[in-house]
Write a protein that holds these residues in place. Structure first.
Motif, PDB file in Angstrom:
ATOM      1  N   GLU A 119      45.202   8.613  52.567  1.00 28.66           N
ATOM      2  CA  GLU A 119      45.204  10.074  52.437  1.00 28.66           C
ATOM      3  C   GLU A 119      45.329  10.851  53.751  1.00 28.66           C
ATOM      4  O   GLU A 119      46.065  11.834  53.807  1.00 28.66           O
ATOM      5  N   THR A 120      44.618  10.438  54.791  1.00 26.18           N
ATOM      6  CA  THR A 120      44.497  11.320  55.957  1.00 26.18           C
ATOM      7  C   THR A 120      45.224  10.848  57.218  1.00 26.18           C
ATOM      8  O   THR A 120      45.289  11.585  58.193  1.00 26.18           O
ATOM      9  N   CYS A 121      45.759   9.651  57.219  1.00 27.93           N
ATOM     10  CA  CYS A 121      46.423   9.139  58.428  1.00 27.93           C
ATOM     11  C   CYS A 121      47.625  10.012  58.787  1.00 27.93           C
ATOM     12  O   CYS A 121      48.473  10.320  57.933  1.00 27.93           O
ATOM     13  N   ASP A 122      47.708  10.424  60.048  1.00 22.45           N
ATOM     14  CA  ASP A 122      48.825  11.259  60.506  1.00 22.45           C
ATOM     15  C   ASP A 122      50.156  10.538  60.408  1.00 22.45           C
ATOM     16  O   ASP A 122      51.213  11.181  60.428  1.00 22.45           O
ATOM     17  N   PHE A 123      50.135   9.200  60.323  1.00 22.83           N
ATOM     18  CA  PHE A 123      51.368   8.434  60.262  1.00 22.83           C
ATOM     19  C   PHE A 123      51.694   7.989  58.839  1.00 22.83           C
ATOM     20  O   PHE A 123      52.555   7.135  58.626  1.00 22.83           O
ATOM     21  N   LEU A 124      51.012   8.574  57.858  1.00 22.78           N
ATOM     22  CA  LEU A 124      51.294   8.302  56.451  1.00 22.78           C
ATOM     23  C   LEU A 124      52.604   8.984  56.046  1.00 22.78           C
ATOM     24  O   LEU A 124      52.758  10.198  56.224  1.00 22.78           O
ATOM     25  N   THR A 162      62.591  15.677  51.734  1.00 24.07           N
ATOM     26  CA  THR A 162      62.660  14.987  53.016  1.00 24.07           C
ATOM     27  C   THR A 162      61.375  14.193  53.237  1.00 24.07           C
ATOM     28  O   THR A 162      60.281  14.693  52.979  1.00 24.07           O
ATOM     29  N   VAL A 163      61.515  12.933  53.704  1.00 26.08           N
ATOM     30  CA  VAL A 163      60.357  12.101  54.014  1.00 26.08           C
ATOM     31  C   VAL A 163      59.990  12.310  55.483  1.00 26.08           C
ATOM     32  O   VAL A 163      60.826  12.164  56.376  1.00 26.08           O
ATOM     33  N   THR A 164      58.737  12.660  55.730  1.00 28.61           N
ATOM     34  CA  THR A 164      58.254  12.861  57.090  1.00 28.61           C
ATOM     35  C   THR A 164      56.853  12.288  57.206  1.00 28.61           C
ATOM     36  O   THR A 164      56.340  11.713  56.241  1.00 28.61           O
ATOM     37  N   LEU A 165      56.225  12.404  58.362  1.00 26.02           N
ATOM     38  CA  LEU A 165      54.867  11.903  58.557  1.00 26.02           C
ATOM     39  C   LEU A 165      53.862  13.014  58.286  1.00 26.02           C
ATOM     40  O   LEU A 165      54.139  14.194  58.551  1.00 26.02           O
ATOM     41  N   LYS A 166      52.707  12.625  57.779  1.00 28.51           N
ATOM     42  CA  LYS A 166      51.705  13.615  57.400  1.00 28.51           C
ATOM     43  C   LYS A 166      51.324  14.515  58.573  1.00 28.51           C
ATOM     44  O   LYS A 166      51.147  15.725  58.407  1.00 28.51           O
ATOM     45  N   GLY A 167      51.207  13.932  59.775  1.00 31.15           N
ATOM     46  CA  GLY A 167      50.830  14.729  60.941  1.00 31.15           C
ATOM     47  C   GLY A 167      51.881  15.739  61.342  1.00 31.15           C
ATOM     48  O   GLY A 167      51.584  16.688  62.070  1.00 31.15           O
ATOM     49  N   LYS A 168      53.122  15.541  60.895  1.00 28.64           N
ATOM     50  CA  LYS A 168      54.210  16.460  61.230  1.00 28.64           C
ATOM     51  C   LYS A 168      54.652  17.306  60.039  1.00 28.64           C
ATOM     52  O   LYS A 168      55.603  18.081  60.147  1.00 28.64           O
TER      53      LYS A 168
END
Length: 358
Positions: free
Chosen positions: A175-180, A189-195
């Motif tokens: 749920e919370t990882c910035d790199f999820l 669009t697929v991106t990373l959670k932190g971005k």
């Protein structure tokens, strides 16, 4: 207790190593250490109460890969060379010892290595609440199961630096990882959670945005911004004299009013611009004149080279002609030589015949 009594009480795992050189000794001990299953771990844990006999006489820390000196004290394998330095024999540095020790007579003490590994240590995560105590040799196995352990995120190789308690690990990864990896519901669009937030605020073409010029138009998709900017009544317009330095910007009406009311400042800018262009033109003309002079010099140089080339061609042609004439002359003289050889041979033959006849 005399020296012999002390020596008989030592914990020895084999006969003393009597070698011809320090290098051979060090190499042998190193091989013993590497091949042993009793090597001490690389980490240094917090000991509950380390037995005094488990200290190194040189570094004063827990003895690693224990070697026993003749006096009964111990030294780390890696501390052996620093302990003796350039000496092969010295006095033990322990206060109540005073025995003479030799670098060439040390013992890989397997018993002491086992004893060191049995020393009780606190869990690595004691500061986080774990009160477990284990033998040093069992600490690694405990840590892998310890509920207070900090576990690196599964996406560490991708850049995540989080160290997590086991009870928070699953929620972080899911749920919370910035790199999820996450998918934008608007544009897919697929991106990373932190971005993701930055994607919504700056990049997503399907995000609803307001006019950047506050014209009052209802929100529209970001992908329509360029079209709206061209039609927006509040879009910034530049003064017609922007190319000569006027920095005024505003709505179309304000720009038109500015151009009408600020003629004096525009004339001043135009005058400065004209003067600057005249100076620039003068500089260009000077550079052009220099280039023309340089061109003339190179033209003269090229002409001189051409004349030299023509002269060389003529000389080469004359040499070829002389070479051909010389070849003909050599051939002619060759024929004459051959004719003379024949006459000499005929003359010799006739002389021989005359002598043979009575």
């Amino acid at each position: 207790m005399n020296f012999d009594d002390k020596q008989s009480s030592l914990n020895l795992s084999g006969p003393p190593l009597t070698l011809s050189s320090t290098d051979r000794l060090t190499g042998t001990l190193g091989n013993l250490s590497l091949s042993s299953s009793l090597g001490t771990p690389e980490d240094t844990p917090e000991f509950v109460q380390l037995d005094p006999s488990c200290y190194c006489v040189h570094c004063k820390l827990v003895v690693r890969e224990a070697l026993q000196l003749l006096c009964g004290h111990h030294v780390c394998l890696l501390c052996l060379d620093p302990l003796f330095g350039d000496e092969d024999v010295k006095i033990c540095s322990v206060d109540d010892c005073g025995y003479q020790i030799s670098k060439s007579e040390v013992f890989p003490d397997t018993f002491k290595r086992r004893e060191v590994l049995k020393q009780k240590v606190y869990c690595t995560f004691r500061s986080r609440g774990c009160d477990a105590i284990a033998a040093w040799k069992d600490l690694k196995n405990h840590v892998t199961r310890c509920e207070f352990a900090l576990v690196p995120c599964v996406r560490a190789a991708e850049g995540c630096t989080a160290l997590l308690p086991r009870d928070m690990y699953d929620s972080h990864v899911r749920e919370t990882c910035d790199f999820l990896p996450v998918t934008c519901n608007s544009c897919q669009t697929v991106t990373l959670k932190g971005k993701f937030q930055a994607h919504i605020e700056k990049d997503c073409p399907k995000a609803m945005i307001s006019c950047p010029f506050s014209c009052g138009t209802p929100k529209f998709f970001r992908e329509q911004l360029d079209t709206h900017r061209e039609q927006c009544p509040n879009k910034p317009n530049q003064c017609s004299f922007s190319s000569i330095g006027c920095e005024f910007k505003g709505t179309l009406q304000s720009v038109q009013s500015h151009e009408k009311d600020d003629l004096a400042s525009h004339l001043q800018l135009l005058s400065k611009y004209t003067s600057a262009m005249e100076r620039r033109n003068a500089d260009i003309m000077t550079e052009l004149s220099d280039l023309r002079q340089e061109k003339a010099k190179w033209h003269q140089h090229a002409k001189a080279l051409e004349e030299q080339c023509n002269l060389l061609k003529k000389e080469n042609s004359a040499v070829k002609k002389s070479e051909k004439e010389l070849t003909v002359l050599i051939a002619h003289h060759g024929e004459r030589v051959i004719g003379l050889d024949r006459k000499i041979e005929d003359k010799a033959l006739m002389t021989t015949t005359d002598k043979a006849c009575p």
